[in-house]
Write a protein that holds these residues in place. Structure first.
Motif, PDB file in Angstrom:
ATOM      1  N   HIS A   1      -6.187   5.019   8.077  1.00  0.00           N
ATOM      2  CA  HIS A   1      -5.329   4.811   7.780  1.00  0.00           C
ATOM      3  C   HIS A   1      -4.657   5.960   7.150  1.00  0.00           C
ATOM      4  O   HIS A   1      -3.351   5.334   8.316  1.00  0.00           O
ATOM      5  N   LYS A   2      -4.557   6.561   7.053  1.00  0.00           N
ATOM      6  CA  LYS A   2      -3.378   7.620   6.726  1.00  0.00           C
ATOM      7  C   LYS A   2      -3.732   8.395   8.061  1.00  0.00           C
ATOM      8  O   LYS A   2      -2.058   8.951   8.724  1.00  0.00           O
TER       9      LYS A   2
ATOM     10  N   ARG B   1      -0.039   5.226  -0.951  1.00  0.00           N
ATOM     11  CA  ARG B   1      -1.054   5.296  -0.353  1.00  0.00           C
ATOM     12  C   ARG B   1      -1.882   6.310  -1.117  1.00  0.00           C
ATOM     13  O   ARG B   1      -3.025   6.742   0.070  1.00  0.00           O
TER      14      ARG B   1
ATOM     15  N   LYS C   1       3.308   1.389  11.199  1.00  0.00           N
ATOM     16  CA  LYS C   1       3.292   1.121  10.177  1.00  0.00           C
ATOM     17  C   LYS C   1       3.096  -0.512   9.069  1.00  0.00           C
ATOM     18  O   LYS C   1       2.986  -1.082   8.483  1.00  0.00           O
TER      19      LYS C   1
ATOM     20  N   LEU D   1      -5.464   4.280   0.391  1.00  0.00           N
ATOM     21  CA  LEU D   1      -5.644   4.180   2.226  1.00  0.00           C
ATOM     22  C   LEU D   1      -7.111   4.535   1.959  1.00  0.00           C
ATOM     23  O   LEU D   1      -7.252   6.163   1.884  1.00  0.00           O
TER      24      LEU D   1
ATOM     25  N   CYS E   1      -5.505  -1.490   1.658  1.00  0.00           N
ATOM     26  CA  CYS E   1      -5.826  -0.680  -0.095  1.00  0.00           C
ATOM     27  C   CYS E   1      -7.232  -0.515   0.355  1.00  0.00           C
ATOM     28  O   CYS E   1      -8.003  -1.769   1.006  1.00  0.00           O
TER      29      CYS E   1
ATOM     30  N   TRP F   1       1.042  -1.367  -0.225  1.00  0.00           N
ATOM     31  CA  TRP F   1      -0.426   0.230  -0.329  1.00  0.00           C
ATOM     32  C   TRP F   1       0.531   1.039   0.196  1.00  0.00           C
ATOM     33  O   TRP F   1       0.033   2.719  -0.484  1.00  0.00           O
ATOM     34  N   ASP F   2       1.666   1.401   0.247  1.00  0.00           N
ATOM     35  CA  ASP F   2       3.124   1.596   0.337  1.00  0.00           C
ATOM     36  C   ASP F   2       3.785   2.529  -0.471  1.00  0.00           C
ATOM     37  O   ASP F   2       4.023   3.634  -1.493  1.00  0.00           O
TER      38      ASP F   2
END
Length: 195
Positions: A49-50, A42, A60, A45, A67, A36-37
């Motif tokens: 989540h952020k 990102r 993390k 997200l 996602c 996801w990163d």
């Protein structure tokens, strides 16, 4: 690396990328990074989540961060491949989550944008064909009674011509011209439906 689309092996517990092909690496995947990163940047997200990452940067690798369209957990829990269609920046992806081992899944997607466009063209063509057929049927149904009305107007005009003054004859001519315009339009619709 021989796959024509991106593919990654991912540890579901931490969303860590264990392996990635060349296409996935070109899009940002790094071994030991989070899908996801590094790969998703990102962008997918949820706000929760952020916020979680911002407040807890050391967490993390929590399993809860993923996602918003991710079906990895469901895929592994059911031990069954999950497939979703996702549109990202105008590209339609057929996204797959395939269980490989207990907590590891293969994640890949195929660009099906062109296929979807072709499907839409086929649907549009079918709709157009139906409209044309309907127009043809409508033109045929209208033309039959219209011919009867036109014939009666002609016969009425001939039989009453001597009894009518110039204004009445002019009105009759306007009526006949209007009917002939409708007849021409119906013939054009019929012609279009036969093409």
């Amino acid at each position: 690396d021989s796959l024509p689309h991106w593919a990654m092996l991912i540890d579901c517990k931490t969303r860590t990328i264990l392996a990635a092909n060349k296409k996935a690496k070109e899009l940002g995947s790094t071994i030991n990074g989070q899908c996801w990163d590094d790969f998703g940047h990102r962008n997918f997200l949820t706000n929760d989540h952020k916020e979680h990452i911002t407040k807890n940067p050391d967490r993390k690798r929590d399993n809860c961060i993923k996602c918003n369209f991710c079906e990895a957990d469901e895929s592994l829990n059911e031990n069954k491949t999950k497939i979703s269609e996702i549109e990202i920046e105008g590209i339609i992806w057929n996204v797959h989550w395939v269980p490989v081992k207990k907590d590891i899944y293969l994640h890949y997607a195929v660009d099906i944008t062109e296929l979807k466009e072709l499907e839409q063209l086929k649907i549009d063509k079918h709709r157009l064909e139906m409209v044309v057929k309907t127009l043809g049927a409508l033109a045929h149904e209208i033309s039959q009674p219209l011919m009867v009305v036109t014939g009666y107007i002609e016969m009425l005009h001939i039989s009453l011509e001597e009894l009518m003054d110039k204004n009445q004859l002019k009105d009759f001519d306007i009526l006949k011209e209007s009917l002939y315009k409708i007849v021409k339009l119906i013939h054009r619709l019929n012609h279009v439906s036969e093409i």
